[in-house]
Design a protein around this motif. Structure first.
Motif, PDB file in Angstrom:
ATOM      1  N   ILE A  42      -8.826  11.085  -0.819  1.00  0.00           N
ATOM      2  CA  ILE A  42      -8.886  10.660   0.590  1.00  0.00           C
ATOM      3  C   ILE A  42      -9.709   9.381   0.715  1.00  0.00           C
ATOM      4  N   GLN A  43     -10.842   9.336   0.034  1.00  0.00           N
ATOM      5  CA  GLN A  43     -11.707   8.148   0.095  1.00  0.00           C
ATOM      6  C   GLN A  43     -10.992   6.924  -0.469  1.00  0.00           C
ATOM      7  N   ILE A  44     -10.283   7.108  -1.567  1.00  0.00           N
ATOM      8  CA  ILE A  44      -9.585   5.982  -2.200  1.00  0.00           C
ATOM      9  C   ILE A  44      -8.405   5.534  -1.342  1.00  0.00           C
ATOM     10  N   ALA A  45      -7.733   6.471  -0.698  1.00  0.00           N
ATOM     11  CA  ALA A  45      -6.595   6.121   0.155  1.00  0.00           C
ATOM     12  C   ALA A  45      -7.021   5.274   1.346  1.00  0.00           C
ATOM     13  N   LYS A  46      -8.274   5.402   1.760  1.00  0.00           N
ATOM     14  CA  LYS A  46      -8.778   4.632   2.896  1.00  0.00           C
ATOM     15  C   LYS A  46      -9.164   3.203   2.521  1.00  0.00           C
ATOM     16  N   SER A  47      -9.220   2.885   1.245  1.00  0.00           N
ATOM     17  CA  SER A  47      -9.715   1.567   0.830  1.00  0.00           C
ATOM     18  C   SER A  47      -8.673   0.803   0.025  1.00  0.00           C
ATOM     19  N   LYS A  48      -8.939  -0.476  -0.140  1.00  0.00           N
ATOM     20  CA  LYS A  48      -8.091  -1.318  -0.979  1.00  0.00           C
ATOM     21  C   LYS A  48      -8.438  -1.072  -2.443  1.00  0.00           C
ATOM     22  N   PRO A  49      -7.441  -1.118  -3.320  1.00  0.00           N
ATOM     23  CA  PRO A  49      -7.734  -0.915  -4.744  1.00  0.00           C
ATOM     24  C   PRO A  49      -8.287  -2.187  -5.383  1.00  0.00           C
ATOM     25  N   GLU A  50      -9.555  -2.456  -5.161  1.00  0.00           N
ATOM     26  CA  GLU A  50     -10.165  -3.651  -5.734  1.00  0.00           C
ATOM     27  C   GLU A  50     -11.388  -3.264  -6.548  1.00  0.00           C
ATOM     28  N   TRP A  51     -11.517  -3.874  -7.701  1.00  0.00           N
ATOM     29  CA  TRP A  51     -12.661  -3.619  -8.563  1.00  0.00           C
ATOM     30  C   TRP A  51     -13.518  -4.864  -8.588  1.00  0.00           C
ATOM     31  N   GLY A  52     -14.775  -4.668  -8.348  1.00  0.00           N
ATOM     32  CA  GLY A  52     -15.718  -5.772  -8.391  1.00  0.00           C
ATOM     33  C   GLY A  52     -16.605  -5.661  -9.615  1.00  0.00           C
ATOM     34  N   ARG A  53     -17.644  -6.448  -9.565  1.00  0.00           N
ATOM     35  CA  ARG A  53     -18.596  -6.491 -10.678  1.00  0.00           C
ATOM     36  C   ARG A  53     -19.263  -5.129 -10.900  1.00  0.00           C
ATOM     37  N   PHE A  54     -19.629  -4.461  -9.809  1.00  0.00           N
ATOM     38  CA  PHE A  54     -20.292  -3.161  -9.922  1.00  0.00           C
ATOM     39  C   PHE A  54     -19.419  -2.142 -10.648  1.00  0.00           C
ATOM     40  N   GLU A  55     -18.166  -2.036 -10.242  1.00  0.00           N
ATOM     41  CA  GLU A  55     -17.268  -1.049 -10.837  1.00  0.00           C
ATOM     42  C   GLU A  55     -17.051  -1.313 -12.328  1.00  0.00           C
TER      43      GLU A  55
END
Length: 103
Positions: free
Chosen positions: A7-20
């Motif tokens: 559910i949390q992932i479905a609410k957001s864009k699939p983007e990976w930044g430096r932290f991830e």
């Protein structure tokens, strides 16, 4: 737990930044190296070290996402890190298996 993560992932864009990517690198690359060194320093047998290293090379657990949300952390960022490490583990686990002589 997986439903909540989805559910949390479905609410957001699939983007990976430096932290991830850093969190995934620590979990998938640094943790197995440190585990192998610790096992060797403790004088464990070869099979025990192999198991320890392989377990340390697994992706970030879903529990990290739940604990981040429960204790006021950034749940979305934790969810992305879980997904990133899970996807990247498809590349790193075979390499770890080859390096520890189980592949």
């Amino acid at each position: 737990m997986l439903l909540t993560l989805g559910i949390q992932i479905a609410k957001s864009k699939p983007e990976w930044g430096r932290f991830e990517l850093q969190a995934s690198s620590l979990r998938l690359l640094a943790a197995p190296v440190l585990a192998g060194l610790a096992g060797w320093a403790l004088g464990l047998e070869r099979l025990d070290i192999q198991v320890l290293v392989l377990q340390s090379a697994m992706p970030i657990a879903v529990n990290a996402f739940l604990m981040a949300g429960e204790f006021g952390g950034d749940g979305l960022r934790a969810a992305r890190a879980v997904v990133a490490s899970s996807v990247l583990s498809f590349l790193t686990i075979p390499v770890v298996l080859l390096l520890i002589g189980m592949g």
